[in-house]
Design an enzyme around this catalytic site. Structure first.
Site, PDB file in Angstrom:
ATOM      1  N   GLU A  15       0.949  -1.237   0.066  1.00  0.00           N
ATOM      2  CA  GLU A  15       0.039  -0.044  -0.080  1.00  0.00           C
ATOM      3  C   GLU A  15       0.953   1.206  -0.078  1.00  0.00           C
ATOM      4  O   GLU A  15       0.508   2.278  -0.688  1.00  0.00           O
ATOM      5  CB  GLU A  15      -0.961  -0.022   1.303  1.00  0.00           C
ATOM      6  CG  GLU A  15      -1.905  -1.156   1.266  1.00  0.00           C
ATOM      7  CD  GLU A  15      -2.442  -1.080   2.666  1.00  0.00           C
ATOM      8  OE1 GLU A  15      -3.781  -1.650   2.787  1.00  0.00           O
ATOM      9  OE2 GLU A  15      -1.971  -0.896   3.792  1.00  0.00           O
ATOM     10  N   ASP A 207     -12.805  -4.395  -1.329  1.00  0.00           N
ATOM     11  CA  ASP A 207     -13.791  -5.309  -0.930  1.00  0.00           C
ATOM     12  C   ASP A 207     -15.206  -5.008  -0.482  1.00  0.00           C
ATOM     13  O   ASP A 207     -15.269  -4.281   0.499  1.00  0.00           O
ATOM     14  CB  ASP A 207     -13.296  -6.741  -0.317  1.00  0.00           C
ATOM     15  CG  ASP A 207     -12.695  -6.315   0.933  1.00  0.00           C
ATOM     16  OD1 ASP A 207     -11.531  -5.896   1.174  1.00  0.00           O
ATOM     17  OD2 ASP A 207     -13.546  -6.635   1.883  1.00  0.00           O
TER      18      ASP A 207
HETATM   19  N1  ADE Z   1      -8.737  -4.347   4.479  1.00  0.00           N
HETATM   20  C1  ADE Z   1      -9.124  -4.308   3.255  1.00  0.00           C
HETATM   21  N2  ADE Z   1     -10.488  -5.125   3.221  1.00  0.00           N
HETATM   22  C2  ADE Z   1     -10.771  -5.212   4.504  1.00  0.00           C
HETATM   23  C3  ADE Z   1     -11.699  -5.883   5.192  1.00  0.00           C
HETATM   24  N3  ADE Z   1     -12.732  -6.491   4.692  1.00  0.00           N
HETATM   25  N4  ADE Z   1     -11.743  -6.107   6.636  1.00  0.00           N
HETATM   26  C4  ADE Z   1     -10.346  -5.527   7.362  1.00  0.00           C
HETATM   27  N5  ADE Z   1      -9.535  -4.851   6.742  1.00  0.00           N
HETATM   28  C5  ADE Z   1      -9.510  -4.871   5.293  1.00  0.00           C
END
Ligand code: ADE
Length: 249
Positions: A15, A207
């Site tokens: 990142e 996500d």
């Molecule tokens: N970083 C990226 N997606 C995530 C998720 N679903 N839960 C926790 N940290 C994350």
């Protein structure tokens, strides 16, 4: 007081790298105690001193993966702000990274969210005087003008130490009124509060938490694109905050 000394806390190397390279920040090997895995990249951008910190790789368990989660995040942030305090105190701490987004709050893959507040969803303590401590809600510094300037959304980030979630987490994420979910924000905010450093999060959605696909699959699919989005967004954030007063954000 104008903002001229900014720390950007980013958990994962993937990142952080595009942003660090883009601004030509240089590793500072003496910034953190040599015993720690944490890394610092420093430099000047326009009128602003920048320190990007990452949590380094896991040597304790020997897995070599990034040190994600609340413990390394709070420790690295605490040490960075303590170090700067004796020299030139940080004016602002920005927690940048990826997150899961809630489509019920309007989040879509690739969206940029700025945090309005952070809270924990996995610290359940059923002793009434401890319950609010467990949730640990902390308000972010107000960044509404910045959000409008970079066309970002605003919302609460809920933090827990798991990439996935179970039924009880779900209930608490809803209670926290979360727009996004991560594994560090509440810990970084806590360490920033200790040093009275204003803070907020810049989070790119990899996500959809309340969608169909398992988080880990969607996360791995979109990590590269999200890191690029972070790289294109963070310079705009830095350009905007540098030389401004906190109440102009
Ligand atoms: N970083 C990226 N997606 C995530 C998720 N679903 N839960 C926790 N940290 C994350």
């Amino acid at each position: 007081m104008t903002i001229t000394n900014v720390v950007v806390a980013i958990a994962m190397e993937a990142e952080a790298s595009p942003f660090v390279n883009h601004l030509n920040l240089q590793p500072d090997l003496s910034f953190f105690p040599s015993e720690t895995p944490f890394r610092a990249f420093r430099g000047k951008h326009n009128n602003c001193h920048l320190t990007v910190i990452t949590n380094g790789k896991d040597e304790v368990h020997g897995t070599g993966v990034d040190n994600v989660g609340t413990v390394p995040a709070a420790t690295a942030t605490f040490l960075a702000l303590q170090k700067l305090k004796s020299d030139e105190p940080a004016d602002l701490l920005i927690n940048a990274g990826t997150c899961g987004g809630f489509q019920r709050k309007g989040a879509a893959i690739g969206d940029v969210f700025l945090t309005t507040a952070v809270a924990n969803h996995d610290r359940r303590i059923a002793i009434p005087s401890f319950t609010p401590y467990g949730i640990g809600r902390i308000e972010s510094t107000s960044v509404e003008k910045l959000a409008a300037h970079i066309d970002a959304k605003l919302g609460v980030c809920t933090t827990g130490n798991s990439l996935d979630f179970h039924e009880l987490d779900s209930h608490h994420m809803l209670e926290n009124d979360a727009s996004v979910k991560d594994m560090e924000a509440a810990a970084i905010a806590w360490a920033s509060e200790i040093w009275s450093t204003p803070h907020f999060g810049v989070k790119v959605v990899t996500d959809i938490v309340d969608g169909e696909k398992p988080s880990h699959e969607e996360f791995m699919e979109n990590l590269g694109t999200a890191a690029e989005k972070l790289q294109s967004t963070l310079p705009k954030v830095i350009d905007y905050v540098c030389d401004k007063k906190h109440d102009e954000l």
